[in-house]
Scaffold this motif. Structure first.
Motif, PDB file in Angstrom:
ATOM      1  N   GLY A   1       5.219  14.368 -11.322  1.00  0.00           N
ATOM      2  CA  GLY A   1       5.545  14.116 -12.630  1.00  0.00           C
ATOM      3  C   GLY A   1       4.834  14.882 -13.719  1.00  0.00           C
ATOM      4  O   GLY A   1       5.299  15.608 -14.568  1.00  0.00           O
ATOM      5  N   SER A   2       3.582  14.613 -13.552  1.00  0.00           N
ATOM      6  CA  SER A   2       2.480  14.936 -14.519  1.00  0.00           C
ATOM      7  C   SER A   2       2.289  16.250 -14.527  1.00  0.00           C
ATOM      8  O   SER A   2       2.251  17.018 -15.616  1.00  0.00           O
ATOM      9  CB  SER A   2       1.040  14.123 -14.208  1.00  0.00           C
ATOM     10  N   ALA A   3       2.180  17.003 -13.135  1.00  0.00           N
ATOM     11  CA  ALA A   3       1.840  18.161 -13.022  1.00  0.00           C
ATOM     12  C   ALA A   3       3.226  19.114 -13.655  1.00  0.00           C
ATOM     13  O   ALA A   3       3.103  20.257 -14.440  1.00  0.00           O
ATOM     14  CB  ALA A   3       1.711  18.781 -11.801  1.00  0.00           C
ATOM     15  N   VAL A   4       4.312  18.678 -13.545  1.00  0.00           N
ATOM     16  CA  VAL A   4       5.662  19.355 -13.743  1.00  0.00           C
ATOM     17  C   VAL A   4       5.604  19.291 -15.402  1.00  0.00           C
ATOM     18  O   VAL A   4       6.115  20.234 -16.077  1.00  0.00           O
ATOM     19  CB  VAL A   4       6.958  18.650 -13.160  1.00  0.00           C
ATOM     20  N   TYR A   5       5.172  18.188 -15.876  1.00  0.00           N
ATOM     21  CA  TYR A   5       5.272  18.030 -17.464  1.00  0.00           C
ATOM     22  C   TYR A   5       4.168  18.939 -18.029  1.00  0.00           C
ATOM     23  O   TYR A   5       4.620  19.613 -19.150  1.00  0.00           O
ATOM     24  CB  TYR A   5       4.861  16.701 -17.733  1.00  0.00           C
TER      25      TYR A   5
ATOM     26  N   VAL B   1       3.105  22.102 -16.846  1.00  0.00           N
ATOM     27  CA  VAL B   1       3.612  23.281 -16.601  1.00  0.00           C
ATOM     28  C   VAL B   1       4.577  23.689 -17.720  1.00  0.00           C
ATOM     29  O   VAL B   1       4.599  24.648 -18.283  1.00  0.00           O
ATOM     30  CB  VAL B   1       4.020  23.461 -15.233  1.00  0.00           C
ATOM     31  N   TRP B   2       5.621  22.529 -17.833  1.00  0.00           N
ATOM     32  CA  TRP B   2       6.549  23.043 -18.744  1.00  0.00           C
ATOM     33  C   TRP B   2       6.073  22.842 -20.345  1.00  0.00           C
ATOM     34  O   TRP B   2       6.467  23.687 -21.072  1.00  0.00           O
ATOM     35  CB  TRP B   2       7.521  21.688 -18.669  1.00  0.00           C
ATOM     36  N   LYS B   3       5.160  22.032 -20.567  1.00  0.00           N
ATOM     37  CA  LYS B   3       4.531  22.205 -22.010  1.00  0.00           C
ATOM     38  C   LYS B   3       3.666  23.421 -22.191  1.00  0.00           C
ATOM     39  O   LYS B   3       3.966  23.731 -23.276  1.00  0.00           O
ATOM     40  CB  LYS B   3       3.545  20.844 -21.960  1.00  0.00           C
ATOM     41  N   LYS B   4       3.043  23.839 -21.099  1.00  0.00           N
ATOM     42  CA  LYS B   4       2.242  25.023 -21.315  1.00  0.00           C
ATOM     43  C   LYS B   4       3.282  26.265 -21.698  1.00  0.00           C
ATOM     44  O   LYS B   4       3.090  27.080 -22.445  1.00  0.00           O
ATOM     45  CB  LYS B   4       1.541  25.372 -19.973  1.00  0.00           C
ATOM     46  N   LYS B   5       4.414  26.325 -20.944  1.00  0.00           N
ATOM     47  CA  LYS B   5       5.119  27.221 -21.091  1.00  0.00           C
ATOM     48  C   LYS B   5       5.940  27.295 -22.311  1.00  0.00           C
ATOM     49  O   LYS B   5       6.105  28.317 -23.061  1.00  0.00           O
ATOM     50  CB  LYS B   5       6.135  27.204 -20.031  1.00  0.00           C
ATOM     51  N   LYS B   6       6.312  26.124 -22.934  1.00  0.00           N
ATOM     52  CA  LYS B   6       7.011  25.980 -24.344  1.00  0.00           C
ATOM     53  C   LYS B   6       5.864  26.499 -25.322  1.00  0.00           C
ATOM     54  O   LYS B   6       6.361  27.038 -26.267  1.00  0.00           O
ATOM     55  CB  LYS B   6       7.316  24.649 -24.499  1.00  0.00           C
TER      56      LYS B   6
ATOM     57  N   PHE C   1       0.651  -1.268  -0.179  1.00  0.00           N
ATOM     58  CA  PHE C   1       0.070   0.033  -0.009  1.00  0.00           C
ATOM     59  C   PHE C   1       0.739   1.249  -0.074  1.00  0.00           C
ATOM     60  O   PHE C   1       0.657   2.042  -0.871  1.00  0.00           O
ATOM     61  CB  PHE C   1      -0.999   0.023   1.188  1.00  0.00           C
ATOM     62  N   GLY C   2       2.010   1.284   0.552  1.00  0.00           N
ATOM     63  CA  GLY C   2       2.760   2.455   0.905  1.00  0.00           C
ATOM     64  C   GLY C   2       3.520   2.718  -0.413  1.00  0.00           C
ATOM     65  O   GLY C   2       3.736   3.972  -0.756  1.00  0.00           O
ATOM     66  N   LEU C   3       3.820   1.592  -1.084  1.00  0.00           N
ATOM     67  CA  LEU C   3       4.609   1.709  -2.203  1.00  0.00           C
ATOM     68  C   LEU C   3       3.778   2.171  -3.351  1.00  0.00           C
ATOM     69  O   LEU C   3       3.938   3.071  -4.295  1.00  0.00           O
ATOM     70  CB  LEU C   3       5.519   0.398  -2.586  1.00  0.00           C
ATOM     71  N   ARG C   4       2.516   1.694  -3.268  1.00  0.00           N
ATOM     72  CA  ARG C   4       1.507   2.089  -4.451  1.00  0.00           C
ATOM     73  C   ARG C   4       1.132   3.744  -4.046  1.00  0.00           C
ATOM     74  O   ARG C   4       0.976   4.419  -5.104  1.00  0.00           O
ATOM     75  CB  ARG C   4       0.360   1.245  -4.263  1.00  0.00           C
ATOM     76  N   ALA C   5       1.055   4.032  -2.963  1.00  0.00           N
ATOM     77  CA  ALA C   5       0.699   5.711  -2.671  1.00  0.00           C
ATOM     78  C   ALA C   5       1.873   6.448  -3.063  1.00  0.00           C
ATOM     79  O   ALA C   5       1.635   7.342  -3.644  1.00  0.00           O
ATOM     80  CB  ALA C   5       0.369   5.597  -1.093  1.00  0.00           C
ATOM     81  N   ALA C   6       3.202   5.872  -2.716  1.00  0.00           N
ATOM     82  CA  ALA C   6       4.376   6.735  -3.139  1.00  0.00           C
ATOM     83  C   ALA C   6       4.346   6.883  -4.707  1.00  0.00           C
ATOM     84  O   ALA C   6       4.904   8.067  -5.220  1.00  0.00           O
ATOM     85  CB  ALA C   6       5.551   6.018  -2.586  1.00  0.00           C
ATOM     86  N   VAL C   7       4.251   5.699  -5.354  1.00  0.00           N
ATOM     87  CA  VAL C   7       4.325   5.733  -6.749  1.00  0.00           C
ATOM     88  C   VAL C   7       3.203   6.808  -7.465  1.00  0.00           C
ATOM     89  O   VAL C   7       3.572   7.531  -8.448  1.00  0.00           O
ATOM     90  CB  VAL C   7       4.098   4.228  -7.395  1.00  0.00           C
ATOM     91  N   MET C   8       1.944   6.666  -6.917  1.00  0.00           N
ATOM     92  CA  MET C   8       0.896   7.368  -7.208  1.00  0.00           C
ATOM     93  C   MET C   8       1.210   8.920  -7.027  1.00  0.00           C
ATOM     94  O   MET C   8       0.947   9.778  -7.915  1.00  0.00           O
ATOM     95  CB  MET C   8      -0.462   7.080  -6.611  1.00  0.00           C
ATOM     96  N   ILE C   9       1.900   9.215  -5.801  1.00  0.00           N
ATOM     97  CA  ILE C   9       2.345  10.596  -5.824  1.00  0.00           C
ATOM     98  C   ILE C   9       3.275  11.124  -6.780  1.00  0.00           C
ATOM     99  O   ILE C   9       3.312  12.313  -7.190  1.00  0.00           O
ATOM    100  CB  ILE C   9       2.845  10.753  -4.170  1.00  0.00           C
ATOM    101  N   LEU C  10       4.272  10.279  -6.869  1.00  0.00           N
ATOM    102  CA  LEU C  10       5.462  10.568  -7.912  1.00  0.00           C
ATOM    103  C   LEU C  10       4.767  10.907  -9.340  1.00  0.00           C
ATOM    104  O   LEU C  10       5.305  11.609  -9.878  1.00  0.00           O
ATOM    105  CB  LEU C  10       6.598   9.579  -7.846  1.00  0.00           C
ATOM    106  N   PHE C  11       3.963   9.955  -9.622  1.00  0.00           N
ATOM    107  CA  PHE C  11       3.312  10.215 -10.925  1.00  0.00           C
ATOM    108  C   PHE C  11       2.499  11.380 -11.124  1.00  0.00           C
ATOM    109  O   PHE C  11       2.651  12.035 -12.199  1.00  0.00           O
ATOM    110  CB  PHE C  11       2.259   8.956 -10.974  1.00  0.00           C
ATOM    111  N   PHE C  12       1.854  11.641 -10.089  1.00  0.00           N
ATOM    112  CA  PHE C  12       0.994  13.239 -10.012  1.00  0.00           C
ATOM    113  C   PHE C  12       1.932  14.267 -10.200  1.00  0.00           C
ATOM    114  O   PHE C  12       1.632  15.299 -10.837  1.00  0.00           O
ATOM    115  CB  PHE C  12       0.141  13.050  -9.151  1.00  0.00           C
TER     116      PHE C  12
END
Length: 308
Positions: free
Chosen positions: A265-269, A271-276, A252-263
């Motif tokens: 990463g998606s937000a950063v991507y 924001v970068w795409k919109k700026k470009k 459960f902890g691993l899945r939660a951590a992976v989901m947090i990292l995914f979200f």
């Protein structure tokens, strides 16, 4: 991926393995270590004042040193020796670490003043235990306890927190993995499995007595209040530090951590795409010239010159 999992395990504070301690200062000591775990062996009180010592496995010198001598450790990559308290620590134990070891101590004359042996036994810890029950034709209950991963498992049973007695058993005894309960015996039945380096129990199995109705066999009903496993206290001969955790919590902890990292990463991507995109759109719009009246004046002057 393994590096990511390792990082997440550190973040979650999770570690695996079993650490055992054994006093090997008595000749013929029998010590146990967990496969993949750590064992701390007390070889002597202190090595600081010993003129010369050597610790061998058969004819291979694993450790040697002495007063005013450098300590030479054949397996230094996964072990350490502390001369001040005479303890030798071996990590990441494998089957090949098991066997008989001999410690030899020499005096300043080069004579052997002491020799003693130590037997190290490597066992796999018990990883899981499962109860399976079956109703028999006369209302008896046959119960089987099975375990995984453990070497030389030993079994014991309790009913409602008390040791199972012969009066409650039709066959088997409290130290076998298969028993048959007499009719009308019911309660919370728990099977415990242990070896020298680990122990584990089933929890929450409530057995309702098997009954007969009109000569027909009615199946036993089993109420499971919890599917968790209880860690049993360790034996007195070996001190064990069990650092294993509930696998469901880990997953459960691993899945939660992976989901947090995914979200993240998606937000950063995005924001970068919109700026470009904004930068690309800005570069496509032609820039307006300043002082446009000056440009028109220059054109008119060139026209007049051509007429002349």
């Amino acid at each position: 991926m393994e590096a990511v999992i390792g990082l997440l395990l550190m973040i979650l504070g999770v570690s695996h393995g079993v650490e055992t301690y054994c006093d090997g200062r008595q000749d013929g000591a029998q010590c146990y270590g967990a496969l993949g775990g750590t064992v701390v062996l007390q070889l002597m009180d202190s090595a600081s004042e010993i003129f010369k010592y050597q610790w061998l496995k058969k004819t291979t010198s694993i450790l040697r040193g002495g007063k005013n001598r450098a300590v030479i450790n054949l397996i230094a990559d996964r072990s350490s020796f502390t001369p001040s308290d005479g303890t030798f620590r071996i990590n990441d134990l494998s089957r090949t670490d098991g066997g008989e070891y001999t410690l030899m101590i020499f005096d300043s004359n080069g004579s052997k003043s002491e020799q003693r042996t130590l037997l190290l036994i490597i066992q796999a810890p018990v990883s899981s235990v499962l109860l399976v029950s079956e109703c028999l034709s006369q209302g008896e209950t046959r119960v089987s306890c099975s375990s995984e991963g453990g070497d030389s498992p030993q079994y014991s049973w309790t009913l409602d927190g008390h040791t199972l007695t012969d009066a409650q058993l039709l066959s088997g005894n409290n130290e076998t993995n298969n028993i048959t309960l007499k009719p009308d015996v019911s309660g919370q039945l728990v099977c415990s499995v242990r070896n020298h380096i680990s122990g584990i129990s089933t929890c929450g199995y409530m057995f309702i007595v098997c009954t007969l109705s009109n000569g027909m066999h009615i199946s036993q009903s089993v109420s499971v209040s919890s599917n968790s496993q209880c860690i049993e206290p360790t034996s007195a001969s070996t001190t064990i530090t069990d650092t294993s955790v509930d696998h469901s919590l880990l997953i459960f902890g691993l899945r939660a951590a992976v989901m947090i990292l995914f979200f993240i990463g998606s937000a950063v991507y995005f924001v970068w795409k919109k700026k470009k995109y904004k930068e690309a759109k800005g570069s496509a719009v032609p820039r307006k010239r300043e002082h446009q009246e000056n440009s028109v004046l220059m054109v008119e002057m060139r026209s007049s010159a051509s007429e002349l």
